[in-house]
Write an enzyme that holds these catalytic residues in place. Structure first.
Site, PDB file in Angstrom:
ATOM      1  N   MET A  14     -25.711   2.542  -3.742  1.00 36.13           N
ATOM      2  CA  MET A  14     -25.031   2.178  -4.985  1.00 36.13           C
ATOM      3  C   MET A  14     -25.448   3.099  -6.123  1.00 36.13           C
ATOM      4  O   MET A  14     -24.606   3.563  -6.907  1.00 36.13           O
ATOM      5  CB  MET A  14     -25.332   0.721  -5.340  1.00 36.13           C
ATOM      6  CG  MET A  14     -24.652  -0.298  -4.453  1.00 36.13           C
ATOM      7  SD  MET A  14     -22.856  -0.342  -4.664  1.00 36.13           S
ATOM      8  CE  MET A  14     -22.726  -1.162  -6.265  1.00 36.13           C
ATOM      9  N   SER A 129     -19.823  -4.963  -8.732  1.00 32.55           N
ATOM     10  CA  SER A 129     -19.252  -5.297  -7.434  1.00 32.55           C
ATOM     11  C   SER A 129     -18.285  -4.215  -6.983  1.00 32.55           C
ATOM     12  O   SER A 129     -17.612  -3.589  -7.787  1.00 32.55           O
ATOM     13  CB  SER A 129     -18.514  -6.641  -7.495  1.00 32.55           C
ATOM     14  OG  SER A 129     -17.953  -6.944  -6.230  1.00 32.55           O
ATOM     15  N   LYS A 183     -21.551 -12.621 -12.048  1.00 30.37           N
ATOM     16  CA  LYS A 183     -21.617 -11.894 -10.778  1.00 30.37           C
ATOM     17  C   LYS A 183     -22.049 -12.831  -9.641  1.00 30.37           C
ATOM     18  O   LYS A 183     -21.555 -12.731  -8.517  1.00 30.37           O
ATOM     19  CB  LYS A 183     -22.602 -10.731 -10.899  1.00 30.37           C
ATOM     20  CG  LYS A 183     -22.873  -9.970  -9.591  1.00 30.37           C
ATOM     21  CD  LYS A 183     -21.593  -9.398  -8.989  1.00 30.37           C
ATOM     22  CE  LYS A 183     -21.845  -8.296  -7.959  1.00 30.37           C
ATOM     23  NZ  LYS A 183     -22.689  -8.631  -6.855  1.00 30.37           N
ATOM     24  N   HIS A 186     -19.072 -14.788  -8.703  1.00 29.79           N
ATOM     25  CA  HIS A 186     -18.221 -13.868  -7.946  1.00 29.79           C
ATOM     26  C   HIS A 186     -18.657 -13.819  -6.488  1.00 29.79           C
ATOM     27  O   HIS A 186     -17.846 -13.939  -5.565  1.00 29.79           O
ATOM     28  CB  HIS A 186     -18.286 -12.466  -8.568  1.00 29.79           C
ATOM     29  CG  HIS A 186     -17.784 -11.367  -7.671  1.00 29.79           C
ATOM     30  ND1 HIS A 186     -18.528 -10.862  -6.624  1.00 29.79           N
ATOM     31  CD2 HIS A 186     -16.627 -10.681  -7.669  1.00 29.79           C
ATOM     32  CE1 HIS A 186     -17.836  -9.915  -6.003  1.00 29.79           C
ATOM     33  NE2 HIS A 186     -16.682  -9.791  -6.620  1.00 29.79           N
ATOM     34  N   ASN A 187     -19.962 -13.660  -6.269  1.00 27.46           N
ATOM     35  CA  ASN A 187     -20.455 -13.563  -4.902  1.00 27.46           C
ATOM     36  C   ASN A 187     -20.287 -14.873  -4.140  1.00 27.46           C
ATOM     37  O   ASN A 187     -19.998 -14.877  -2.947  1.00 27.46           O
ATOM     38  CB  ASN A 187     -21.931 -13.136  -4.898  1.00 27.46           C
ATOM     39  CG  ASN A 187     -22.099 -11.660  -5.188  1.00 27.46           C
ATOM     40  OD1 ASN A 187     -21.243 -11.027  -5.795  1.00 27.46           O
ATOM     41  ND2 ASN A 187     -23.218 -11.102  -4.759  1.00 27.46           N
ATOM     42  N   GLU A 190     -16.834 -15.002  -3.117  1.00 20.60           N
ATOM     43  CA  GLU A 190     -16.716 -14.055  -1.994  1.00 20.60           C
ATOM     44  C   GLU A 190     -17.116 -14.735  -0.681  1.00 20.60           C
ATOM     45  O   GLU A 190     -16.432 -14.579   0.340  1.00 20.60           O
ATOM     46  CB  GLU A 190     -17.611 -12.850  -2.272  1.00 20.60           C
ATOM     47  CG  GLU A 190     -17.637 -11.783  -1.200  1.00 20.60           C
ATOM     48  CD  GLU A 190     -18.655 -10.706  -1.547  1.00 20.60           C
ATOM     49  OE1 GLU A 190     -19.490 -10.383  -0.675  1.00 20.60           O
ATOM     50  OE2 GLU A 190     -18.621 -10.189  -2.690  1.00 20.60           O
ATOM     51  N   ARG A 287     -22.735 -20.006   7.377  1.00 19.91           N
ATOM     52  CA  ARG A 287     -23.535 -18.827   7.746  1.00 19.91           C
ATOM     53  C   ARG A 287     -24.868 -19.261   8.354  1.00 19.91           C
ATOM     54  O   ARG A 287     -25.340 -18.670   9.327  1.00 19.91           O
ATOM     55  CB  ARG A 287     -23.776 -17.939   6.530  1.00 19.91           C
ATOM     56  CG  ARG A 287     -22.531 -17.271   5.994  1.00 19.91           C
ATOM     57  CD  ARG A 287     -22.879 -16.132   5.056  1.00 19.91           C
ATOM     58  NE  ARG A 287     -21.692 -15.594   4.392  1.00 19.91           N
ATOM     59  CZ  ARG A 287     -21.665 -14.467   3.709  1.00 19.91           C
ATOM     60  NH1 ARG A 287     -22.788 -13.756   3.581  1.00 19.91           N
ATOM     61  NH2 ARG A 287     -20.553 -14.034   3.144  1.00 19.91           N
ATOM     62  N   ARG A 446     -26.174 -49.027  -5.165  1.00 22.38           N
ATOM     63  CA  ARG A 446     -27.318 -48.524  -5.934  1.00 22.38           C
ATOM     64  C   ARG A 446     -27.919 -49.644  -6.795  1.00 22.38           C
ATOM     65  O   ARG A 446     -29.138 -49.751  -6.958  1.00 22.38           O
ATOM     66  CB  ARG A 446     -26.909 -47.342  -6.813  1.00 22.38           C
ATOM     67  CG  ARG A 446     -26.493 -46.107  -6.032  1.00 22.38           C
ATOM     68  CD  ARG A 446     -26.123 -44.947  -6.956  1.00 22.38           C
ATOM     69  NE  ARG A 446     -27.319 -44.401  -7.574  1.00 22.38           N
ATOM     70  CZ  ARG A 446     -27.550 -44.348  -8.877  1.00 22.38           C
ATOM     71  NH1 ARG A 446     -26.643 -44.863  -9.716  1.00 22.38           N
ATOM     72  NH2 ARG A 446     -28.642 -43.829  -9.354  1.00 22.38           N
TER      73      ARG A 446
END
Length: 483
Positions: A14, A129, A183, A186-187, A190, A287, A446
């Site tokens: 980068m 990005s 950001k 954003h990720n 993504e 994941r 509760r």
């Protein structure tokens, strides 16, 4: 020798490509890397014939810069950033700027902004990005930090950023950690986009029995419509790629996914702020589940195989349903992401421009898509929009996609194919539009076991009640708090 407009530390992929991008736009850049041999390799390789200046110490780097000096860090997030900041501070003067362009956690950027301000220095924490290609030819850049620093770097950043309709995908996001927060979201989005695409792929392969070549054609076609995006485009390319034996390369790749933590940070922030970021949360967990490969192999032998490929499904009809499910779920994912930014902005005192954020994501970044133009239009029409799903464009889109969306989820459930992002998005949609949810029973539970109190539909909001459900619990209520 003429001095440099900006200095950059960290010549990994980068960093190198950002430097070359800056040089292409007429800026003189000085570079430094902790392993100094990388400076020589860069100057003798990709930077050969450019005006880029190589330096071999931080003192030399700082001395090569025009004042006020601008030093950009493209190094590993965390302690490494703090190490370089500590080393740079004694070499800089009041008014100089340090820029962190890595994937730092936004609280670190808030802390660094305050720390450097006390020392008379200015700090920018900026999300970048687009990966290698974006860095080289035009990334999405999301700067935040000290507002006084923005005018000093604005021209450089907007010059090298991606452009959409002539507008740079780079605008000032907000103070302190706002840039890195955006950001991070954003990720997280993504993560959601990638998981949704993977679920559509899995259903095509496992429920419909489609080949990679057939799926390639579907994704290629989808990329010409409302799903037009970078991730759909590269998915089509991936499905067309053959290994040396002529078989699809994707079939040879081990099904365990990695992650670098930004999706996890997004989920944790949502929990902290009380935002139902369900789809991105499921994408992160998917994941993690994929990483349990050996355990999953053992479980498949014990718990049994999935049913066979569907026999009586209309493939074309199912593909249309998957298209609609992917589109509707994508809307929900972005709606949740913008909800999270809105909540964080209120808590942190940031003045986020959601239309400009959508524009910054239109080009250069991994989630770039035509769809983001519609998001910008929605917030331009109503900057106070509560939820993206309530904009007329997206309301109509969700209504039109709903039948196919439900069909896709039923296809997954009936054939035992996991589709956590599709199903969580649909559950959120159904929950968000429900005037009444079963939380009344939950609140009664509760209060029963913990005297946590409840509100009544026939009393004003904010008035709390407790019932002695057993007849021997007493009238003392527990303290009440809201997440």
């Amino acid at each position: 020798m003429d001095k440099a407009d900006i200095g950059l530390i960290g010549l990994a992929v980068m960093g190198q490509n950002l430097v070359l991008n800056m040089a292409d736009h007429g800026y003189r850049v000085a570079v430094f890397n902790r392993t100094t041999s990388k400076v020589d390799d860069f100057l003798d390789g990709p930077a050969r014939g450019t005006s880029i200046i190589g330096t071999y110490s931080l003192d030399e780097l700082v001395a090569s810069l025009e004042k006020p000096r601008k030093v950009m860090l493209m190094v590993k997030a965390g302690e490494v950033v703090d190490h370089f900041i500590d080393a740079l501070v004694p070499l800089l003067e009041p008014g100089d700027v340090i820029i962190d362009g890595g994937n730092s956690h936004y609280p670190d950027s808030t802390r660094r902004t305050a720390l450097l301000r006390e020392k008379g220095l200015r700090f920018i924490g900026t999300g970048i990005s687009g990966g290698e290609e974006g860095a080289r030819h035009g990334p999405s850049i999301m700067p935040g930090g000290d507002p006084e620093a923005w005018p000093l770097v604005k021209e450089i950043f907007q010059s090298i950023a991606a452009k959409v309709d002539g507008e740079p995908c780079c605008q000032w996001v907000g103070q302190d950690g706002a840039g890195h927060f955006v950001k991070m979201v954003h990720n997280g989005i993504e993560y959601g986009d990638m998981q949704l695409i993977c679920e559509a792929y899995s259903l095509m392969e496992n429920a419909l029995g489609m080949s990679c070549d057939d799926m390639h054609e579907v994704f290629k076609r989808w990329n010409t419509g409302v799903l037009d995006s970078y991730l759909i485009e590269i998915t089509a390319d991936i499905l067309a790629m053959k290994d040396v034996d002529g078989e699809p390369l994707v079939d040879k790749i081990l099904d365990t996914a990695g992650q670098k933590g930004t999706g996890k940070w997004t989920g944790i922030s949502a929990l902290d702020l009380g935002v139902p970021l369900t789809l991105i949360g499921e994408a992160v967990f998917a994941r993690i589940l994929s990483s349990l490969k050996d355990e999953r192999v053992r479980a498949s032998g014990i718990l049994g195989p999935r049913p066979n490929v569907a026999k009586n499904e209309d493939v074309d009809d199912c593909i249309k349903a998957l298209h609609d499910a992917l589109y509707a779920s994508k809307i929900i994912s972005y709606a949740q992401g913008f909800m999270l930014m809105r909540e964080a902005a209120e808590e942190q005192g940031w003045d986020l421009n959601y239309g400009e954020i959508a524009l910054m994501w239109r080009g250069g970044c991994i989630i770039r898509s035509t769809f983001l133009g519609n998001i910008r239009d929605a917030f331009d029409k109503n900057p106070q929009l509560e939820n993206l799903a309530l904009d007329t464009f997206f309301t109509d889109a969700l209504r039109m996609a709903e039948t196919g969306w439900r069909k896709a989820v039923l296809l997954a459930v009936s054939h035992a194919i996991p589709a956590p992002a599709f199903t969580s998005a649909l559950s959120y949609f159904d929950g968000y539009r429900s005037e009444r949810l079963p939380a009344n029973l939950l609140q009664a539970q509760r209060d029963y076991f913990g005297a946590h109190t409840y509100e009544r539909i026939d009393k004003p909001r904010g008035e709390f009640f407790h019932t002695d459900w057993t007849g021997h619990g007493g009238n003392v209520a527990s303290t009440t708090y809201e997440v």
